[in-house]
Write a protein that holds these residues in place. Structure first.
Motif, mmCIF file in Angstrom:
data_model
loop_
_atom_site.group_PDB
_atom_site.id
_atom_site.type_symbol
_atom_site.label_atom_id
_atom_site.label_comp_id
_atom_site.label_asym_id
_atom_site.label_seq_id
_atom_site.Cartn_x
_atom_site.Cartn_y
_atom_site.Cartn_z
ATOM 1 N N TYR A 184 -4.141 16.920 -8.709
ATOM 2 C CA TYR A 184 -4.811 18.201 -8.852
ATOM 3 C C TYR A 184 -6.171 18.136 -8.174
ATOM 4 C CZ TYR A 184 -1.360 18.564 -12.620
ATOM 5 O OH TYR A 184 -0.197 18.563 -13.343
ATOM 6 N N PRO A 185 -6.753 19.278 -7.824
ATOM 7 C CA PRO A 185 -8.107 19.276 -7.262
ATOM 8 C C PRO A 185 -9.120 18.670 -8.239
ATOM 9 C CG PRO A 185 -7.061 21.411 -6.938
ATOM 10 C CD PRO A 185 -6.157 20.627 -7.845
ATOM 11 N N HIS A 186 -10.261 18.278 -7.707
ATOM 12 C CA HIS A 186 -11.253 17.576 -8.515
ATOM 13 C C HIS A 186 -11.750 18.425 -9.685
ATOM 14 C CE1 HIS A 186 -14.534 14.879 -9.505
ATOM 15 N NE2 HIS A 186 -15.381 15.877 -9.406
ATOM 16 N N TRP A 187 -11.909 19.725 -9.463
ATOM 17 C CA TRP A 187 -12.468 20.578 -10.505
ATOM 18 C C TRP A 187 -11.486 20.830 -11.645
ATOM 19 C CZ3 TRP A 187 -9.394 24.788 -11.137
ATOM 20 C CH2 TRP A 187 -8.612 25.183 -10.054
ATOM 21 N N THR A 188 -10.212 20.482 -11.433
ATOM 22 C CA THR A 188 -9.190 20.785 -12.436
ATOM 23 C C THR A 188 -9.416 20.021 -13.726
ATOM 24 O OG1 THR A 188 -7.639 21.121 -10.616
ATOM 25 C CG2 THR A 188 -6.707 20.967 -12.828
ATOM 26 N N GLN A 189 -9.912 18.795 -13.644
ATOM 27 C CA GLN A 189 -10.078 17.998 -14.855
ATOM 28 C C GLN A 189 -11.117 18.605 -15.794
ATOM 29 O OE1 GLN A 189 -10.441 13.956 -12.895
ATOM 30 N NE2 GLN A 189 -9.093 13.407 -14.579
ATOM 31 N N ALA A 190 -12.242 19.042 -15.234
ATOM 32 C CA ALA A 190 -13.263 19.670 -16.081
ATOM 33 C C ALA A 190 -12.723 20.944 -16.718
ATOM 34 C CB ALA A 190 -14.514 19.972 -15.262
ATOM 35 N N THR A 191 -11.968 21.721 -15.951
ATOM 36 C CA THR A 191 -11.384 22.948 -16.496
ATOM 37 C C THR A 191 -10.365 22.629 -17.579
ATOM 38 O OG1 THR A 191 -11.678 24.011 -14.331
ATOM 39 C CG2 THR A 191 -10.180 25.075 -15.891
ATOM 40 N N ALA A 192 -9.530 21.607 -17.349
ATOM 41 C CA ALA A 192 -8.505 21.245 -18.334
ATOM 42 C C ALA A 192 -9.138 20.795 -19.644
ATOM 43 C CB ALA A 192 -7.612 20.137 -17.775
ATOM 44 N N LEU A 193 -10.218 20.012 -19.576
ATOM 45 C CA LEU A 193 -10.885 19.572 -20.793
ATOM 46 C C LEU A 193 -11.465 20.766 -21.552
ATOM 47 C CD1 LEU A 193 -11.694 16.992 -22.373
ATOM 48 C CD2 LEU A 193 -13.892 17.106 -21.188
ATOM 49 N N SER A 194 -11.992 21.737 -20.826
ATOM 50 C CA SER A 194 -12.548 22.927 -21.472
ATOM 51 C C SER A 194 -11.444 23.770 -22.097
ATOM 52 C CB SER A 194 -13.336 23.751 -20.447
ATOM 53 O OG SER A 194 -14.358 22.972 -19.850
ATOM 54 N N VAL A 195 -10.312 23.885 -21.408
ATOM 55 C CA VAL A 195 -9.163 24.593 -21.991
ATOM 56 C C VAL A 195 -8.693 23.889 -23.255
ATOM 57 C CG1 VAL A 195 -6.735 25.188 -21.614
ATOM 58 C CG2 VAL A 195 -8.413 25.615 -19.822
ATOM 59 N N LEU A 196 -8.741 22.561 -23.238
ATOM 60 C CA LEU A 196 -8.356 21.799 -24.428
ATOM 61 C C LEU A 196 -9.250 22.158 -25.607
ATOM 62 C CD1 LEU A 196 -7.498 17.993 -24.229
ATOM 63 C CD2 LEU A 196 -8.292 19.080 -26.313
ATOM 64 N N GLY A 197 -10.561 22.260 -25.354
ATOM 65 C CA GLY A 197 -11.478 22.649 -26.423
ATOM 66 C C GLY A 197 -11.210 24.058 -26.924
ATOM 67 N N GLY A 198 -10.971 25.009 -26.005
ATOM 68 C CA GLY A 198 -10.673 26.375 -26.418
ATOM 69 C C GLY A 198 -9.385 26.473 -27.206
ATOM 70 N N ALA A 199 -8.355 25.756 -26.760
ATOM 71 C CA ALA A 199 -7.085 25.762 -27.490
ATOM 72 C C ALA A 199 -7.236 25.110 -28.855
ATOM 73 C CB ALA A 199 -6.016 25.043 -26.673
ATOM 74 N N GLY A 200 -8.133 24.109 -28.956
ATOM 75 C CA GLY A 200 -8.393 23.501 -30.256
ATOM 76 C C GLY A 200 -8.993 24.498 -31.232
ATOM 77 N N GLY A 201 -9.845 25.402 -30.728
ATOM 78 C CA GLY A 201 -10.387 26.451 -31.592
ATOM 79 C C GLY A 201 -9.305 27.371 -32.121
ATOM 80 N N ILE A 202 -8.324 27.702 -31.281
ATOM 81 C CA ILE A 202 -7.200 28.534 -31.724
ATOM 82 C C ILE A 202 -6.342 27.783 -32.728
ATOM 83 C CG2 ILE A 202 -5.078 29.650 -30.946
ATOM 84 C CD1 ILE A 202 -6.465 30.333 -28.351
ATOM 85 N N LEU A 203 -6.202 26.473 -32.518
ATOM 86 C CA LEU A 203 -5.328 25.671 -33.367
ATOM 87 C C LEU A 203 -5.759 25.711 -34.830
ATOM 88 C CD1 LEU A 203 -2.902 23.655 -32.894
ATOM 89 C CD2 LEU A 203 -4.596 21.835 -33.082
ATOM 90 N N VAL A 204 -7.057 25.811 -35.088
ATOM 91 C CA VAL A 204 -7.553 25.790 -36.468
ATOM 92 C C VAL A 204 -7.876 27.187 -36.981
ATOM 93 C CG1 VAL A 204 -8.406 23.433 -36.345
ATOM 94 C CG2 VAL A 204 -9.889 25.307 -35.620
ATOM 95 N N GLY A 205 -7.307 28.206 -36.342
ATOM 96 C CA GLY A 205 -7.411 29.548 -36.882
ATOM 97 C C GLY A 205 -8.459 30.426 -36.252
#
Length: 489
Positions: A184-205
């Motif tokens: 993946y492009p270099h910027w993808t990792q930072a975006t993926a980690l941020s998406v992980l954090g956002g999805a974690g917020g959804i996971l807990v309600g």
């Protein structure tokens, strides 16, 4: 290419098929003994590197006692470079040892001693005939994940063991693997980690706004940590600052009475920061008997968790002293039934984790299903009133069992398929609750909650390993190619 390997070669992580490798080791042990030998420099078949087993057979028929030739040094170098590549990516000591041993036997070094620690790999060969031993070591300078490279190295080791690659071909192939661009492009990792954090917020309600706030908080923390890293600041302070930024966003939401479940923001950030990969590998090393490496990895994980808790605690304490009404009453919690938003949030966490670790695109759909399965099993176990640690262990065991089975069908290392799927199980809520308890002065209860969070985290690694071991109980042994024996006359 050595310089490139030092910089880029540390971005791989592998988990070879444990049962396949164990069978290969077992078969090789049967073929090893006083009669086994390896071809030396003068063997033309070995020099060309077309068929190492045929070359070994030719050396035995000729009655030669080979010395330590250039091919022996080349084999040691190849095995060490592979070991460094795997260890740099965070692979288990057992798997690194196994892969190096298979490469050494494939190219005519059946009697080697391998030493794997968290910072270096070493290999020794003691030739027969009172010749001096050959020993070499490579240091691991960087440890960053690249699961696409992991799969490529694993396949190369399989091909070399099967006799499909000559020694020079294997060296060129390894260099090609190291030099390939990332998936993946270099910027993808930072975006993926941020998406992980956002999805974690959804996971807990949390809702959409909480997910957006967690995305921004994770991105700010990650970019700030990267900026500090370029200036030589230790990882401990990078992680602490990332958690502090996520907590600061939460505090600002509380202070401004924003219509957002603020607690879900910091929990999402914590889920993104917990080192799930290192946690799983540390438990696997310890259970497999590599106590030194396993303990070292576990201490490293505990330091990261301590850094996260320090960042949360510092900001929360300052906010409480300045009158910000942070309360334990409205903390988000996981639902007791399987709900669609949280299930899709678990899938998003697993996929984001996989992208962050550069997993191939073809594996993303099964990883998403694995993340949803892990979350569903956890919720069902919690619905049976099981505590967090045993419920998480059961969910991780199911993922370890099915994920390892799928990895064997797809002929990829099990770690690639399993580790992203356990990301939704990370105990972010328990860690945040424990720090809030500590901030409000309830030290005894805070200690119990933090111990439960740690036990839950360890249960993830243990469950994954147990799932893989359960699969080995029902998997029949495979026939393997053994080194030829000397025929007694």
């Amino acid at each position: 290419m050595d310089e490139e390997h030092d910089e880029a070669g540390g971005r791989a992580e592998t988990e070879p098929d444990a049962a396949t490798d164990a069978d290969a080791d077992e078969g090789a042990d049967e073929g090893e003994g006083d009669e086994a030998a390896w071809p030396g420099e003068s063997d033309p078949a070995t020099t060309t590197g077309e068929n190492p087993l045929a070359a070994m057979e030719a050396a035995l028929r000729g009655g030669r006692e080979p010395g330590v030739g250039t091919d022996a040094y080349a084999t040691l170098d190849l095995a060490l470079r592979i070991g460094e590549l795997l260890l740099a990516g965070g692979d288990t000591a057992e798997s690194v040892d196994r892969a190096m041993g298979r490469i050494a036997r494939a190219y005519g070094l059946p009697h080697t001693e391998i030493d794997v620690t968290l910072a270096a790999v070493g290999m020794s060969y003691l030739p027969r005939g009172d010749r001096p031993p050959v020993t070499a070591e490579r240091r691991v300078r960087r440890r960053t994940p690249n699961y696409t490279r992991l799969v490529a190295v694993d396949q190369m080791v399989r091909d070399a063991t099967a006799g499909k690659l000559g020694l020079q071909q294997a060296k060129f192939r390894l260099s090609d693997i190291i030099g390939r661009p990332t998936a993946y492009p270099h910027w993808t990792q930072a975006t993926a980690l941020s998406v992980l954090g956002g999805a974690g917020g959804i996971l807990v309600g949390g809702g959409l706004y909480a997910a957006l706030a967690a995305f921004v908080a994770t991105l700010l923390g990650d970019r700030t940590g990267a900026w500090l890293g370029r200036r030589g600041i230790a990882d401990f302070f990078q992680m602490a600052l990332g958690a502090a930024i996520g907590t600061l966003v939460t505090v600002l939401l509380v202070a401004t009475d924003a219509p957002v479940r603020s607690g879900s923001v910091i929990i999402g950030v914590v889920i993104a920061l917990i080192p799930g990969r290192a946690l799983v590998v540390s438990m696997q090393d310890g259970i497999a008997g590599d106590l030194v490496t396993g303990t070292t990895r576990l201490v490293e994980v505990l330091f990261v968790i301590t850094a996260i808790l320090s960042g949360i605690g510092a900001v929360t304490y300052v906010a409480a002293r300045n009158g910000v009404p942070i309360s334990l009453e409205n903390l988000p919690s996981a639902p007791t039934t399987v709900a669609a938003p949280q299930t899709f949030g678990a899938a998003a966490i697993a996929v984001a984790f996989a992208v962050y670790h550069l997993v191939s695109r073809t594996l993303l759909p099964p990883i998403a299903l694995g993340g949803m399965l892990a979350w569903a099993v956890l919720i069902e176990m919690r619905g049976l009133d099981l505590p967090a640690a045993p419920a998480t262990a059961i969910a991780a065991t199911v993922v370890g069992l099915l994920g390892t089975a799928y990895a064997r069908l797809a002929r990829v290392p099990a770690l690639v398929c399993v580790t992203p799927c356990i990301a939704p199980l990370m105990p972010g809520t328990l860690m945040y609750r424990g720090m809030l308890e500590l901030t409000t002065g309830r030290t005894g209860h805070a200690a119990l909650v933090l111990v439960e969070a740690l036990a839950t985290a360890l249960a993830i690694g243990a469950g994954v390993y147990i799932g893989g071991e359960l699969l080995r109980l029902v998997r029949p042994a495979r026939r393997v190619l053994r080194p030829p024996r000397r025929v007694r006359t």
